[in-house]
Design an enzyme around this catalytic site. Structure first.
Site, PDB file in Angstrom:
ATOM      1  N   LYS A 117      50.714 -40.178  51.714  1.00 56.36           N
ATOM      2  CA  LYS A 117      49.395 -41.046  49.991  1.00 56.36           C
ATOM      3  C   LYS A 117      48.012 -40.185  50.466  1.00 56.36           C
ATOM      4  CE  LYS A 117      48.379 -44.943  47.188  1.00 56.36           C
ATOM      5  NZ  LYS A 117      46.989 -45.416  47.257  1.00 56.36           N
ATOM      6  N   HIS A 141      42.526 -43.022  45.416  1.00 57.58           N
ATOM      7  CA  HIS A 141      42.451 -44.448  46.228  1.00 57.58           C
ATOM      8  C   HIS A 141      41.790 -44.795  45.041  1.00 57.58           C
ATOM      9  CE1 HIS A 141      43.487 -46.714  49.348  1.00 57.58           C
ATOM     10  NE2 HIS A 141      42.959 -47.322  48.810  1.00 57.58           N
TER      11      HIS A 141
END
Ligand SMILES: Cc1cc2nc3c(=O)[nH]c(=O)nc-3n(C[C@H](O)[C@H](O)[C@H](O)COP(=O)(O)O)c2cc1C
Length: 261
Positions: A117, A141
């Site tokens: 991620k 994010h």
């Protein structure tokens, strides 16, 4: 790490996701305002922070025998130090470590998927594929790390183009409505995730709020598909750039552009 992986597997989780963009927290004025950091907290004893015993940010390490054996002394002296030194350690993850992690997870989980991620470029997406990731999350994010980071949606098409037929492309950052989901899928995401959306529902009404927000998002998407005339998200929307009109400036065309169209 191995202790956490084994616990996750035994607890029924079967996909491992490593967040690469947060080896140190970004500069977050709101978190400073509400004393969400350990050393700010020292001035305000009535605020429960991320770091303190019993709070969710602390729970993972505090309930872990390996972490606690290593950080026992830290915990006795300064309850926030262990998290600063072992979680927000300020040392970047290396590709070699990610490769190691994939190997360990595959052994523990008998080959279940590993996802990286925090990908925002084609070069990193290619590298992730090369070292054996099963999927990536294209995300900035929620804009909480690099101030002024590129928009995740802006880099999604080129990343999907490069690796989308070889690995799972998960997208997040800014999904709020059905049309946001539609756009991400049309630009090549296989999956979208939400962060703040469910947190808002949860803070309003706990589990019910969370469920309500997710049901509303699904209803919004379902109705959007109907009114826009698309039958199937996988067959008609996925990678269908014809379904979108793109304005590079990010704002709808003004009267002059409309005249030309
Ligand atoms: C309060 C908060 C805490 C988060 N904590 C983490 C985290 O610990 N690890 C992580 O990978 N992402 C974390 N994220 C980022 C989310 O996983 C996700 O990438 C992001 O929220 C998606 O954008 P959205 O909120 O616009 O949907 C956090 C986001 C928020 C708002």
């Amino acid at each position: 790490t191995l202790s956490l992986l084994n616990r996750a597997w035994k607890s029924g989780f079967d996909v491992l996701m490593l967040t690469t963009d947060t080896w140190q927290l970004g500069w977050r004025p709101t978190d400073i305002n509400i004393a969400n950091y350990t050393h700010v907290h020292a001035f305000s004893s009535d605020v429960l922070t991320f770091y303190y015993p019993g709070t969710p940010g602390n729970e993972l390490g505090e309930s872990d025998p390996a972490y606690m054996a290593k950080h026992h002394d830290d915990l006795a002296q300064d309850k926030g130090h262990w998290i600063d030194s072992s979680v927000w350690h300020g040392k970047p993850h290396t590709w070699e470590k990610v490769r190691w992690l994939i190997g360990e997870w595959k052994k523990i989980s008998d080959g279940r998927p590993f996802v990286l991620k925090g990908i925002q470029s084609v070069a990193d997406a290619n590298r992730a594929l090369e070292i054996g990731c099963d999927g990536i999350v294209v995300t900035n994010h929620a804009g909480r790390q690099v101030d002024g980071a590129v928009g995740s949606l802006d880099v999604l098409p080129e990343i999907a183009e490069a690796v989308g037929d070889k690995m799972t492309i998960i997208f997040d950052s800014g999904i709020r409505t059905g049309s946001d989901v539609f756009k991400a899928i049309a630009l090549g995401a296989h999956v979208v995730m939400i962060g703040r959306l469910f947190v808002w529902g949860m803070s309003h009404e706990g589990v019910h709020g969370c469920r309500h927000v997710i049901k509303s998002l699904l209803a919004d998407l379902d109705i959007l598909m109907t009114v826009a005339g698309y039958r199937s998200i996988t067959e008609d929307v996925y990678k269908n750039k014809e379904a979108l009109r793109y304005s590079p400036s990010g704002v709808p065309p003004g009267p002059a552009e409309h005249a030309r169209l």
